[in-house]
Each structure stands twice: as C-alpha cells, then as structure tokens.
Design an enzyme around this catalytic site. Structure first.
Site, PDB file in Angstrom:
ATOM      1  CB  ILE A  87      -0.902   0.041   1.260  1.00 61.87           C
ATOM      2  CG1 ILE A  87      -1.666  -1.281   1.402  1.00 61.87           C
ATOM      3  CG2 ILE A  87      -1.850   1.221   1.215  1.00 61.87           C
ATOM      4  CD1 ILE A  87      -2.208  -1.515   2.792  1.00 61.87           C
ATOM      5  CB  CYS A  88       1.497   3.912  -2.293  1.00 69.17           C
ATOM      6  SG  CYS A  88       2.307   5.497  -2.399  1.00 69.17           S
ATOM      7  CG  LEU A  89      -1.929   5.702   3.742  1.00 65.01           C
ATOM      8  CD1 LEU A  89      -2.811   6.678   2.969  1.00 65.01           C
ATOM      9  CD2 LEU A  89      -2.809   4.759   4.563  1.00 65.01           C
TER      10      LEU A  89
END
Ligand SMILES: [Zn+2]
Ligand SMILES: [Zn+2]
Ligand SMILES: [Zn+2]
Ligand SMILES: [Zn+2]
Lengths: 155, 482
Positions: A87-89
């Site tokens: 996840i890119c967060l």
C-alpha cells in the site's frame, strides 16, 4: 515477554473490542499478538462496495515508534495498491524519509485511513503505474474493472 | 542562457536587495574573510563563513523579531521556518494578522486546549503518569517523557531534515518549540541546531555548503559569479554544485551534455589523437595540451583544431583570423539548413573536446608540478619563492582550459548579435593567450622562460576574467534552430 509495545497492542485490541469500528474486524494470531488479520469492507458508494478485503498487519520491533507493516491479502484493483498488496500511503510509508507516521496514531485510525484511500485513489502518487494511467485516461472503465475484480476476489 | 534563466537572474538581483536591507543580520564573519591566492577564479566575489557564524546570524535574526513582534524566540523560529526565512512574507503576514500567522506556523492550536487531568494516560504507551512525567504541549496533547524522547530519537536517527516537527497527536497542527527539543539531553540539541542551520542555508539563495568531503565552510555569494574555489581546494559551481563551468549556465550545460551523450559517433571521430599535417600529409600525433602543432617532417606550424596556418592565429596577428568562429555557415540565417546545422554543431563539439583533452593534460601537469619545481631549483640553483610561477602557471592553465571548454557550449547556443561578437572576441583573445601559456608550461626546465611565463600569467588571467565576467549579468539570446 511483555514489552511496552505488547502492552499497547493489547490495550488497542481491547478498545477495538469494546468500541469496534463499523464493519472492520481485527483478529490477532493465536501465537503472536503482533500479527493481526483484518477484514475491511469496501466503502459504500465506491467501486469496492460489497467487497470484504483481507489485510495482514504486523507491528514489528519498532512499533509504535515505527509504523506497522500492512498488506492486502485480497487482490484489489487500485492505483495505490500493487499486485503484492503493498500500500502506498504516507502514514505507513516504509521509506523513513517520506513516512508521516507518528506513534500516537492507532491501528484503528490507520485502518480508517486505508479505507478512505479506497474512496479516494491518489493517481498522482501511484504504486501501480499501469492501473494509475487507466484511472487517469478512462476513469469509468477503471472503476468498472475494479468493481469486476471486487466481485471476483473479495466476495 | 534562455528566457527562463533571464527571469531567474532578475529574481536573484531582487534577493540581493532583500538581503541588503537586512544588513544587521549579516554578521561580519570573524576571522575576516580569507583572501586566497588568485587562481584565475574570483574569490573576491565569495565570502567563506563558518557554521558558528551562520548560527550567530540566525540568533540575531531571532532576537530582532522577538523584539519587533514581542513574542518568544520559539514562535519566531516556527514562523521563519514556515515561511522559508523570507523577511518580507513574515513581516507582511504579521502585520495582516498576528493570530493567523501564529496559527499557520503551528505556534497556536486550532481550538483552545483543555488542561489534562492527572494521572494522565500517555497516548503512545497507554500507561498512566503523574504531571512531572508528562511533556505537555500548548495544544493540550501530552506524552510521557519516555515515549516523547523515544519518538524524537527515532526521528533524528532516521535522518529528519525538516526542522518543523509536528505534535505526535494525529491531525494536530502544532509544531514542537525548539526550546523543548533542546531541553532533552545531547545529542538532540546539537542535532536539531544542525537541522535548523542546514534549512537556513538551503533557503538562502546566496549561501551554500561546500560540496567537498568533510569541508566545514559555508560560502556566501556576493555577486553573480558562479565559479567557487573553496579554501579546502574544492572547485565547484555555486548554483548546481557540479564542477565549475562558467561562462555557460547550468541549464545550457546540462542540455549540451545530454546532446553529446547521444552523439557518440561524432565524438569518436573528434577524439582521434592522430591527424595529418595539412601541408605534407605526414601523420601527427598529439599528446600534449597545446594546440599549436609543428610537423616533424616539414616544420609546418598549424592549429590542431582547425588545421589552419598557425601564423594566422593568435594575438600577434591582431586576431584577424578567428579559429573560434564557424566558417562556411551562414550564421545570420534564422533557420540553418540540415547540413549547416551539422557543420555548426561539429565546429563547437570539436573545440569543446579539444579543450577538454587539454584540460585533462593540464591537470596532469598540475599533479607533477612539485617535481618540476624541484628540478628547476636544482638546475638554476634558486629558492622556493622563485619557482612559484610554475605552479601559478599550471593552476591558471587548468582554469583557462576549463573556461574555454565551457565557452564553446555557450558559443554553440548563443544567437548571433553584438553580444556574441563581443564574446567571441574575448574568447579568441583568451584562447590565443592560453595556447601561448600552454606552450610555455610544456617547455623543459632548461628552456623555461620565467619572465615570459610571468607576463603571460598576467595577460591570460586578465583575459580569463573579462570573458567570464563579461557574460555574467547580460541577458543572452539563445538560438532556437539547433
Ligand atoms: Zn508513554
Ligand atoms: Zn498537539
Ligand atoms: Zn570546501
Ligand atoms: Zn552549475
């Protein structure tokens, strides 16, 4: 071994029990409280609605000074989540220079942030460029594909 | 230089003014600015400052605003950090609304805070503590001092470069006051100071760390020149931090390097070390820096670059013949033909590469200069002072070759006009003089002419300065048909 981190995870889990987040379940592994399995419902009114997404969350040695590691176990078609479920967060970025994590963020609010990432994909900071460009050029088509994959994998 | 960099220049000029008006914050560095031996670059346009003086500069700025706004130094720092140390912005915003700028800078919370009750549960470790174990911020968020320290340590350990550190509470807009961070044990205080100083230097257009390894100097640019020779010996471009490359701008140089990278075919042909004598066709190999060639077979003297007769070159003839200008190309034409474009490019590439090779050769000479000086002292039975000219001449030669090399990039992009004519005249003067200097430095010790070398150091350094400084503040027009 009851370290401060373990104590915090225990308390967080107890609170999630007594004051649960709508539709989200968090279950620790029997032999390792640092390893959590999460069921996250797709937000209403989005192309992920109706899906139940499974995630793994691991609170490593550095927790809570460092963010937990999170990964989708269910396949999902989303520009900020890749095929391996990463996840890119900003709050859980594994790159320390970019990470906006602070130790006062709780697992619960982190999960809510992931849920709202499903409502609002960020095509400017994509993890899967192919999916992101699909989103940019043909938003309707991309959402239809996401809906199809949700029905296929996340039922 | 294209249009973009023009406006950049104007901006810079304004910056200078801004800083001028804030004179009192610019503390005169002590010890006074060093004067370095003139190596052909202009250190009088730069001041070498040590970090302690930057720190003083910052402290003075803080106390100035502390008095002007009547707020604590912690708040001043947070405001300056938020608005990139820009005096104008800070002052305007303050006079518009002190409340707003304090909020925007993370000094005051969005909502008034409620004081916590004790024992208080730390939101990080979920343990309860009495008041004296809690670090309480003015947003009302408190953390036990163990967690708070661990958090700070974690941030600094992972290489925090942003001096604006947020309150750990989610969504909170408060930034930690520096006095709080510094109240913890070392090394936090000094690490935080370094982060602040680095931020300050990064935001100032006229300040820069020397890129040399472990070099402690900070360089302040006092003019528009870009070539810096640091006290540690590192030479670099003030703007891009790369090798010095005046007179061409960073941007045009980058464009050029990309272009020639893509054109290796041309490079192969140009970097050949052997050419034929234009008169007798005898092959001639070049293994020194000077471009004034003499054929071993027929004694014909010619220019390695253009293969023209050497007699027509150089200052002695008044420079009526210019090897540095492309021939056979109608330069005034707005749009060059494809064939002319190739010829034009090859002309500049040829000269760029020649000077690049001569530059490498000059660097080699510089490396061996001590040995040559020893030989000279032995041969002429003289003292160390006398042989300084040998080192001076190769130092200057290195700078000249570098400047000439880069001048052909600028020449390539410059559109025809009065500016270019003037530039090419200066370039040609420097080139002729450099070739002579080069020849003088390549002589064997017994044949070395000290007086003539000294004369040429003087002349050449003058030409170097006028070419570099001549192109620095002018608005240059760039060809668009390349
Ligand atoms: Zn704590
Ligand atoms: Zn706060
Ligand atoms: Zn240096
Ligand atoms: Zn540069």
């Amino acid at each position: 071994m009851s370290t401060p981190a373990i104590k915090r995870i225990q308390k967080e889990l107890a609170r999630l029990q007594s004051d649960p987040l709508e539709g989200i379940t968090v279950t620790p592994a029997e032999d390792n409280i640092r390893y959590l399995t999460v069921i996250l419902p797709g937000p209403k009114g989005t192309c992920y609605e109706g899906g139940k997404f499974k995630l793994e969350v691991f609170c490593g040695e550095g927790y809570p000074m460092q963010p937990p590691q999170c990964r989708f176990l269910t396949r999902i078609y989303h520009p900020n989540i890749d095929r391996l479920g990463r996840i890119c967060l900003d709050i859980i970025d594994q790159n320390p220079a970019k990470c906006q994590w602070t130790p006062a963020i709780q697992i619960g609010s982190m999960l809510l942030s992931i849920q709202s990432l499903l409502s609002e994909p960020n095509v400017d900071d994509p993890l899967d460029e192919r999916v992101a460009s699909h989103w940019r050029t043909d938003r309707k088509g991309a959402e239809a594909e996401a809906r199809r994959q949700t029905l296929q994998h996340a039922k | 230089m294209d249009r973009d960099s023009e406006s950049e220049y104007e901006e810079e000029v304004e910056e200078e003014f801004e800083e001028e008006s804030g004179e009192e914050m610019m503390v005169d560095p002590s010890p006074p600015p060093f004067v370095v031996k003139d190596s052909g670059l202009d250190n009088e346009h730069f001041t070498f400052i040590n970090v302690a003086d930057i720190k003083t500069e910052i402290d003075n700025l803080l106390s100035e605003y502390e008095q002007m706004f009547q707020i604590p130094s912690d708040d001043v720092l947070r405001i300056l950090l938020q608005f990139q140390w820009k005096r104008d912005t800070v002052q305007n915003k303050w006079f518009d609304s002190p409340e707003r700028i304090l909020f925007e800078s993370g000094c005051t919370p969005a909502n008034p805070s409620t004081p916590p009750t004790y024992p208080y549960e730390c939101p990080i470790c979920y343990c309860s503590y009495e008041q004296n174990d809690i670090v309480l911020l003015n947003c009302g968020h408190g953390f036990c001092k163990y967690c708070f320290t661990a958090h700070l340590k974690q941030l600094l350990k992972k290489g925090q470069t942003n001096p604006q550190i947020r309150c750990p509470q989610e969504q909170c807009t408060i930034k930690l006051p520096s006095s709080l961070i510094k109240s913890f044990n070392e090394p936090y205080a000094s690490q935080y100071n370094t982060i602040v100083v680095t931020d300050y230097i990064g935001q100032r257009k006229n300040l820069r760390w020397c890129p040399g390894a472990n070099c402690p100097w900070v360089i302040r640019r006092d003019g528009l020149l870009r070539n810096v020779a640091c006290l540690c010996g590192t030479k670099f471009c003030f703007e891009c931090g790369g090798p010095p490359h005046m007179p061409v701008s960073c941007e045009l140089r980058r464009k050029w390097l990309e272009r020639i990278q893509a054109d290796t075919e041309n490079l192969d042909w140009i970097t050949a070390n052997t050419k034929q004598c234009p008169k007798c066709r005898n092959p001639i190999e070049k293994n020194e820096g000077c471009n004034h060639m003499t054929c071993r077979a027929c004694r014909h003297e010619f220019c390695w670059i253009c293969l023209g007769d050497w007699k027509t070159h150089g200052s002695s003839t008044g420079g009526y013949y210019s090897c540095n200008r492309p021939k056979n190309v109608d330069l005034e034409k707005k749009q060059m033909s494809a064939k002319a474009r190739i010829e034009y490019f090859t002309h500049y590439l040829d000269r760029y590469v020649s000077h690049q090779k001569s530059h490498e050769y000059a660097e080699k000479q510089k490396k061996n200069i001590l040995e040559k000086q020893e030989n000279y002292m032995r041969h002429f039975n003289c003292g160390r002072k006398v042989v300084e000219f040998l080192a001076d001449s190769v130092d200057l030669l290195v700078d000249c070759r570098n400047a000439l090399m880069n001048s052909y990039i600028l020449g390539f992009y410059l559109a025809p006009g009065v500016k270019k004519d003037l530039f090419e005249m200066q370039q040609q003067q420097l080139e002729a003089s450099t070739e002579r200097l080069s020849e003088l430095t390549e002589k064997k010790v017994p044949d070395t002419n000290r007086q003539e070398t000294l004369d040429f150091i003087g002349i050449t350094s003058k030409f170097l300065h006028s070419m570099l400084e001549g192109m620095v503040d002018s608005l240059l027009v760039v060809r668009t048909d390349l």
